[in-house]
Design a protein around this motif. Structure first.
Motif, PDB file in Angstrom:
ATOM      1  N   PRO A  97    -116.771  33.321 -31.167  1.00 41.74           N
ATOM      2  CA  PRO A  97    -115.541  32.717 -31.659  1.00 41.74           C
ATOM      3  C   PRO A  97    -115.301  33.077 -33.120  1.00 41.74           C
ATOM      4  CG  PRO A  97    -117.132  31.036 -30.969  1.00 41.74           C
ATOM      5  CD  PRO A  97    -117.767  32.346 -30.753  1.00 41.74           C
ATOM      6  N   GLU A  98    -114.020  33.210 -33.479  1.00 34.88           N
ATOM      7  CA  GLU A  98    -113.668  33.528 -34.860  1.00 34.88           C
ATOM      8  C   GLU A  98    -113.828  32.310 -35.761  1.00 34.88           C
ATOM      9  OE1 GLU A  98    -109.713  35.078 -34.434  1.00 34.88           O
ATOM     10  OE2 GLU A  98    -110.441  36.791 -33.258  1.00 34.88           O
ATOM     11  N   ARG A  99    -113.633  31.118 -35.185  1.00 36.50           N
ATOM     12  CA  ARG A  99    -113.735  29.891 -35.968  1.00 36.50           C
ATOM     13  C   ARG A  99    -114.235  28.777 -35.062  1.00 36.50           C
ATOM     14  NH1 ARG A  99    -109.712  25.855 -37.538  1.00 36.50           N
ATOM     15  NH2 ARG A  99    -108.185  26.984 -36.304  1.00 36.50           N
ATOM     16  N   ILE A 100    -115.122  27.946 -35.615  1.00 40.13           N
ATOM     17  CA  ILE A 100    -115.664  26.795 -34.872  1.00 40.13           C
ATOM     18  C   ILE A 100    -115.563  25.565 -35.758  1.00 40.13           C
ATOM     19  CG2 ILE A 100    -117.668  25.790 -33.701  1.00 40.13           C
ATOM     20  CD1 ILE A 100    -118.808  28.625 -33.432  1.00 40.13           C
ATOM     21  N   HIS A 101    -115.066  24.476 -35.179  1.00 42.16           N
ATOM     22  CA  HIS A 101    -115.030  23.184 -35.867  1.00 42.16           C
ATOM     23  C   HIS A 101    -115.853  22.208 -35.022  1.00 42.16           C
ATOM     24  CE1 HIS A 101    -113.600  19.790 -38.165  1.00 42.16           C
ATOM     25  NE2 HIS A 101    -113.317  19.178 -37.022  1.00 42.16           N
ATOM     26  N   THR A 102    -116.883  21.617 -35.630  1.00 42.74           N
ATOM     27  CA  THR A 102    -117.770  20.697 -34.915  1.00 42.74           C
ATOM     28  C   THR A 102    -117.845  19.365 -35.643  1.00 42.74           C
ATOM     29  OG1 THR A 102    -119.118  22.499 -34.019  1.00 42.74           O
ATOM     30  CG2 THR A 102    -120.148  20.331 -34.105  1.00 42.74           C
ATOM     31  N   VAL A 103    -117.836  18.300 -34.853  1.00 42.72           N
ATOM     32  CA  VAL A 103    -118.083  16.959 -35.391  1.00 42.72           C
ATOM     33  C   VAL A 103    -119.205  16.322 -34.579  1.00 42.72           C
ATOM     34  CG1 VAL A 103    -115.766  16.594 -36.321  1.00 42.72           C
ATOM     35  CG2 VAL A 103    -116.252  15.916 -33.982  1.00 42.72           C
TER      36      VAL A 103
ATOM     37  N   LEU B 227    -124.907  32.674 -29.494  1.00 44.87           N
ATOM     38  CA  LEU B 227    -125.055  32.619 -28.039  1.00 44.87           C
ATOM     39  C   LEU B 227    -123.846  33.245 -27.347  1.00 44.87           C
ATOM     40  CD1 LEU B 227    -126.645  30.332 -25.747  1.00 44.87           C
ATOM     41  CD2 LEU B 227    -124.180  30.182 -25.570  1.00 44.87           C
ATOM     42  N   ARG B 228    -122.655  32.881 -27.781  1.00 43.33           N
ATOM     43  CA  ARG B 228    -121.436  33.405 -27.137  1.00 43.33           C
ATOM     44  C   ARG B 228    -121.226  34.879 -27.444  1.00 43.33           C
ATOM     45  NH1 ARG B 228    -117.402  29.025 -25.358  1.00 43.33           N
ATOM     46  NH2 ARG B 228    -118.802  27.258 -25.198  1.00 43.33           N
ATOM     47  N   LYS B 229    -121.615  35.311 -28.630  1.00 44.19           N
ATOM     48  CA  LYS B 229    -121.507  36.739 -28.939  1.00 44.19           C
ATOM     49  C   LYS B 229    -122.457  37.532 -28.046  1.00 44.19           C
ATOM     50  CE  LYS B 229    -121.467  40.202 -32.461  1.00 44.19           C
ATOM     51  NZ  LYS B 229    -121.722  40.625 -33.803  1.00 44.19           N
TER      52      LYS B 229
ATOM     53  N   VAL C 201    -119.125  17.619 -30.722  1.00 39.53           N
ATOM     54  CA  VAL C 201    -117.880  18.103 -30.136  1.00 39.53           C
ATOM     55  C   VAL C 201    -117.444  19.328 -30.942  1.00 39.53           C
ATOM     56  CG1 VAL C 201    -115.503  17.533 -29.510  1.00 39.53           C
ATOM     57  CG2 VAL C 201    -117.271  15.750 -29.463  1.00 39.53           C
ATOM     58  N   SER C 202    -117.388  20.464 -30.259  1.00 39.73           N
ATOM     59  CA  SER C 202    -117.046  21.727 -30.914  1.00 39.73           C
ATOM     60  C   SER C 202    -115.753  22.284 -30.344  1.00 39.73           C
ATOM     61  CB  SER C 202    -118.167  22.751 -30.713  1.00 39.73           C
ATOM     62  OG  SER C 202    -119.372  22.299 -31.284  1.00 39.73           O
ATOM     63  N   THR C 203    -114.840  22.654 -31.246  1.00 43.45           N
ATOM     64  CA  THR C 203    -113.607  23.339 -30.870  1.00 43.45           C
ATOM     65  C   THR C 203    -113.748  24.765 -31.373  1.00 43.45           C
ATOM     66  OG1 THR C 203    -112.423  21.263 -31.201  1.00 43.45           O
ATOM     67  CG2 THR C 203    -111.097  23.244 -30.963  1.00 43.45           C
ATOM     68  N   LEU C 204    -113.582  25.720 -30.454  1.00 40.89           N
ATOM     69  CA  LEU C 204    -113.803  27.133 -30.767  1.00 40.89           C
ATOM     70  C   LEU C 204    -112.489  27.893 -30.633  1.00 40.89           C
ATOM     71  CD1 LEU C 204    -116.237  25.851 -28.868  1.00 40.89           C
ATOM     72  CD2 LEU C 204    -117.284  28.011 -29.422  1.00 40.89           C
ATOM     73  N   TYR C 205    -112.154  28.664 -31.646  1.00 41.76           N
ATOM     74  CA  TYR C 205    -110.907  29.423 -31.678  1.00 41.76           C
ATOM     75  C   TYR C 205    -111.213  30.921 -31.727  1.00 41.76           C
ATOM     76  CZ  TYR C 205    -109.233  24.859 -33.244  1.00 41.76           C
ATOM     77  OH  TYR C 205    -108.954  23.520 -33.349  1.00 41.76           O
ATOM     78  N   GLY C 206    -110.376  31.711 -31.067  1.00 36.54           N
ATOM     79  CA  GLY C 206    -110.551  33.166 -31.107  1.00 36.54           C
ATOM     80  C   GLY C 206    -111.731  33.634 -30.287  1.00 36.54           C
ATOM     81  N   ASN C 207    -111.759  33.250 -29.021  1.00 38.92           N
ATOM     82  CA  ASN C 207    -112.892  33.532 -28.138  1.00 38.92           C
ATOM     83  C   ASN C 207    -112.719  34.784 -27.281  1.00 38.92           C
ATOM     84  OD1 ASN C 207    -114.380  30.758 -28.335  1.00 38.92           O
ATOM     85  ND2 ASN C 207    -112.243  30.249 -27.970  1.00 38.92           N
ATOM     86  N   ILE C 208    -111.500  35.064 -26.894  1.00 41.51           N
ATOM     87  CA  ILE C 208    -111.210  36.045 -25.847  1.00 41.51           C
ATOM     88  C   ILE C 208    -111.368  37.471 -26.358  1.00 41.51           C
ATOM     89  CG2 ILE C 208    -109.444  36.800 -24.194  1.00 41.51           C
ATOM     90  CD1 ILE C 208    -110.419  33.934 -23.725  1.00 41.51           C
ATOM     91  N   THR C 209    -112.025  38.296 -25.561  1.00 42.65           N
ATOM     92  CA  THR C 209    -112.187  39.717 -25.901  1.00 42.65           C
ATOM     93  C   THR C 209    -110.895  40.465 -25.558  1.00 42.65           C
ATOM     94  OG1 THR C 209    -112.977  40.373 -23.715  1.00 42.65           O
ATOM     95  CG2 THR C 209    -114.652  39.601 -25.281  1.00 42.65           C
TER      96      THR C 209
END
Length: 115
Positions: A24-30, A15-17, A37-45
């Protein structure tokens, strides 16, 4: 990582792409009770990084990204998300820290989604 978490992360990444041209380059979800709850890293173009080089530019990128995500989810839940979770998505809370290139999204579902 469970298959369900992996599939959930892939829905978010796609969706974000599609929306921003870069996922995002990496996603951590619990999953906790009825929350994902998702933490997304490496989002910015690269373009957003350039724009965010000033305080005003960083504020603009933050506001645009936050509003775009909120608007998109308000219009429609991403394909396959509710089916995967076997629950209706009620709310999305999302924010991004431009300087750290980290975002957090909290998805609230109508019932428990824990594995």
């Amino acid at each position: 990582m469970s298959k369900k978490v992996h599939e959930f992360n892939e829905i978010i990444r796609k969706l974000r792409k599609d929306l921003f041209g870069k996922g995002p380059e990496r996603i951590h979800t619990v999953f906790v009770e009825n929350l994902a709850v998702s933490t997304l890293y490496g989002n910015i173009t690269p373009t957003e990084k350039f724009i965010a080089g000033t305080t005003e530019g960083a504020k603009m990128v933050h506001e645009a990204r936050t509003a775009m995500i909120q608007d998109l989810y308000a219009q429609a839940t991403p394909d396959g998300m509710e089916e995967l979770m076997d629950a209706k998505l009620l709310h999305l809370f999302s924010d991004i820290k431009i300087e750290e290139d980290m975002a957090v999204s909290v998805f609230v579902f109508e019932k428990t989604i824990e594995e």
